[in-house]
Design an enzyme around this catalytic site. Structure first.
Site, PDB file in Angstrom:
ATOM      1  N   ALA A  45       0.833  -1.205   0.000  1.00 18.43           N
ATOM      2  CA  ALA A  45       0.000   0.000   0.000  1.00 18.43           C
ATOM      3  C   ALA A  45       0.864   1.249   0.000  1.00 18.43           C
ATOM      4  O   ALA A  45       1.798   1.379   0.780  1.00 18.43           O
ATOM      5  CB  ALA A  45      -0.912  -0.002   1.229  1.00 18.43           C
ATOM      6  N   ARG A 100      -5.952  -0.482  -7.933  1.00 15.22           N
ATOM      7  CA  ARG A 100      -6.112   0.742  -7.145  1.00 15.22           C
ATOM      8  C   ARG A 100      -5.335   0.602  -5.837  1.00 15.22           C
ATOM      9  O   ARG A 100      -4.577   1.468  -5.450  1.00 15.22           O
ATOM     10  CB  ARG A 100      -7.589   1.009  -6.841  1.00 15.22           C
ATOM     11  CG  ARG A 100      -7.803   2.359  -6.152  1.00 15.22           C
ATOM     12  CD  ARG A 100      -9.135   2.468  -5.460  1.00 15.22           C
ATOM     13  NE  ARG A 100      -9.162   1.673  -4.233  1.00 15.22           N
ATOM     14  CZ  ARG A 100     -10.092   1.787  -3.295  1.00 15.22           C
ATOM     15  NH1 ARG A 100     -11.080   2.643  -3.453  1.00 15.22           N
ATOM     16  NH2 ARG A 100     -10.061   1.040  -2.222  1.00 15.22           N
ATOM     17  N   GLY A 101      -5.523  -0.502  -5.142  1.00 19.61           N
ATOM     18  CA  GLY A 101      -4.872  -0.718  -3.860  1.00 19.61           C
ATOM     19  C   GLY A 101      -5.683  -0.151  -2.711  1.00 19.61           C
ATOM     20  O   GLY A 101      -6.638   0.610  -2.904  1.00 19.61           O
ATOM     21  N   ASP A 102      -5.312  -0.535  -1.506  1.00 18.35           N
ATOM     22  CA  ASP A 102      -5.994  -0.053  -0.302  1.00 18.35           C
ATOM     23  C   ASP A 102      -5.290   1.189   0.233  1.00 18.35           C
ATOM     24  O   ASP A 102      -4.060   1.282   0.192  1.00 18.35           O
ATOM     25  CB  ASP A 102      -5.998  -1.131   0.789  1.00 18.35           C
ATOM     26  CG  ASP A 102      -6.750  -2.379   0.344  1.00 18.35           C
ATOM     27  OD1 ASP A 102      -7.813  -2.217  -0.299  1.00 18.35           O
ATOM     28  OD2 ASP A 102      -6.279  -3.492   0.638  1.00 18.35           O
ATOM     29  N   ALA A 116      -8.792   2.334 -10.365  1.00 18.11           N
ATOM     30  CA  ALA A 116      -7.848   1.571 -11.186  1.00 18.11           C
ATOM     31  C   ALA A 116      -7.976   1.915 -12.667  1.00 18.11           C
ATOM     32  O   ALA A 116      -6.987   1.862 -13.400  1.00 18.11           O
ATOM     33  CB  ALA A 116      -8.051   0.077 -10.970  1.00 18.11           C
ATOM     34  N   TYR A 138     -13.914  -8.902  -9.180  1.00 19.08           N
ATOM     35  CA  TYR A 138     -14.515  -9.298  -7.899  1.00 19.08           C
ATOM     36  C   TYR A 138     -15.833 -10.045  -8.139  1.00 19.08           C
ATOM     37  O   TYR A 138     -16.894  -9.420  -8.207  1.00 19.08           O
ATOM     38  CB  TYR A 138     -14.758  -8.062  -7.020  1.00 19.08           C
ATOM     39  CG  TYR A 138     -13.472  -7.359  -6.644  1.00 19.08           C
ATOM     40  CD1 TYR A 138     -12.800  -7.682  -5.471  1.00 19.08           C
ATOM     41  CD2 TYR A 138     -12.916  -6.403  -7.488  1.00 19.08           C
ATOM     42  CE1 TYR A 138     -11.603  -7.059  -5.141  1.00 19.08           C
ATOM     43  CE2 TYR A 138     -11.719  -5.774  -7.163  1.00 19.08           C
ATOM     44  CZ  TYR A 138     -11.071  -6.113  -5.996  1.00 19.08           C
ATOM     45  OH  TYR A 138      -9.887  -5.497  -5.678  1.00 19.08           O
ATOM     46  N   LYS A 158     -12.511  -0.360 -16.398  1.00 21.54           N
ATOM     47  CA  LYS A 158     -11.098  -0.765 -16.383  1.00 21.54           C
ATOM     48  C   LYS A 158     -10.712  -1.454 -17.689  1.00 21.54           C
ATOM     49  O   LYS A 158      -9.636  -1.208 -18.237  1.00 21.54           O
ATOM     50  CB  LYS A 158     -10.827  -1.707 -15.203  1.00 21.54           C
ATOM     51  CG  LYS A 158     -10.814  -1.024 -13.855  1.00 21.54           C
ATOM     52  CD  LYS A 158     -10.281  -1.926 -12.756  1.00 21.54           C
ATOM     53  CE  LYS A 158     -11.230  -3.018 -12.385  1.00 21.54           C
ATOM     54  NZ  LYS A 158     -10.790  -3.740 -11.157  1.00 21.54           N
ATOM     55  N   PHE A 209      -9.355 -12.309   7.193  1.00 22.21           N
ATOM     56  CA  PHE A 209      -9.009 -11.582   5.971  1.00 22.21           C
ATOM     57  C   PHE A 209     -10.202 -11.521   5.025  1.00 22.21           C
ATOM     58  O   PHE A 209     -10.452 -10.489   4.394  1.00 22.21           O
ATOM     59  CB  PHE A 209      -7.814 -12.260   5.294  1.00 22.21           C
ATOM     60  CG  PHE A 209      -7.309 -11.513   4.093  1.00 22.21           C
ATOM     61  CD1 PHE A 209      -6.699 -10.276   4.233  1.00 22.21           C
ATOM     62  CD2 PHE A 209      -7.461 -12.023   2.813  1.00 22.21           C
ATOM     63  CE1 PHE A 209      -6.235  -9.571   3.128  1.00 22.21           C
ATOM     64  CE2 PHE A 209      -7.010 -11.336   1.703  1.00 22.21           C
ATOM     65  CZ  PHE A 209      -6.399 -10.096   1.866  1.00 22.21           C
TER      66      PHE A 209
END
Length: 278
Positions: A45, A100-102, A116, A138, A158, A209
């Site tokens: 991140a 994109r990432g967290d 993203a 997802y 995307k 998780f």
């Protein structure tokens, strides 16, 4: 009709210690015997593992294996992302996983890239078709999505921004994957969408998780695992059965390959691979 070859790949995270580096080398040697199309390496991140990601990728390539670094844009500037892309290109890298990432803990803003698709657009604008770009998908929808349709629309953006293929978040319900693919195909997109596979080792950790990232762990599986308490052998055996059956159903149903989240370990992945007869 000629059948497209299936794509199999394994994902690692950059090790932080000399012991971790040595362990990952052993893991790679074990998994390399399966001749994957590529290994991917995650990106922390806010770029926290930038150097580790690149050094791991370069070491994998020095061993004669294909490697794809991840690149997440949250918390970054265009200047910073441009520098990383130039660094990747300068090292002969042609395959990326663009995310994109967290947002890192304590970070106020998302930076100059919010989504993203903006990262994918930037990569294409800066480097044309130099990079093969993977994006995330997802099947059970992103936990921050406003609705299922909104998440599907985000994925379409995307792809239309220039993505070549996609790798999914892990899941344990094959129907969610097939439904997602059907809905994407109905929107006119035909890029390969490779299922992400998470072997089950530490079930409690997996559940924690999964709750954070929005991956559903079926109730029946939670109850079966909980009944084993600390019987690690039974947990491992059930996990292997469940994930192997999932992989087999996905491949039989036409999935274009499998992407294994290895957690830098080879044992469970190797057993699943051998059970599948790949």
């Amino acid at each position: 009709m000629t059948q497209t070859p299936r794509t199999f790949s394994f994902e690692f995270f950059p090790p932080k210690t000399p012991e971790g580096v040595a362990k990952l080398r052993t893991t790679r040697q074990q998994l390399a015997q399966f001749k994957p199309q590529f290994f991917s390496v995650t990106f922390g991140a806010g770029g926290t593992t930038r150097d580790g990601t690149l050094s791991t990728v370069l070491e994998i390539r020095s061993e004669g294996q294909a490697a794809a670094p991840h690149l997440s844009c949250v918390g970054s500037t265009r200047e910073n992302i441009a520098a990383i892309l130039n660094e990747y290109r300068g090292n002969g890298i042609r395959h990326l996983v663009a995310l994109r990432g967290d947002i890192p803990s304590g970070m106020v803003g998302a930076g100059e890239f919010r989504y993203a698709n903006e990262l994918v657009e930037f990569i294409r604008a800066e480097h044309g078709d130099h990079f093969h770009i993977e994006v995330a998908a997802y099947p059970e929808f992103h936990p921050q999505a406003r609705s299922a349709d909104d998440d599907l629309d985000n994925f379409v953006r995307k792809v239309r921004a220039g993505a070549d293929s996609a790798i999914t978040q892990y899941f344990f319900n094959a129907d969610s994957y097939f439904r997602f693919v059907d809905e994407i195909r109905a929107r006119g997109l035909d890029i390969p969408i490779v299922p992400g596979i998470m072997p089950i080792s530490n079930f409690g950790q997996l559940c924690r998780f999964s709750d954070m990232c929005g991956a559903e762990v079926p109730r029946w599986l939670r109850l079966r695992m909980q009944a084993y308490y600390d019987d690690t052998a039974s947990i491992r055996a059930l996990g292997l059965d469940v994930v192997t059956e999932l992989c087999d159903r996905l491949l039989q149903g036409g999935a274009p390959g499998l992407h294994f989240y290895t957690l830098n370990q080879a044992g469970l992945v190797s057993t699943i691979w051998q059970r599948l007869g790949l």
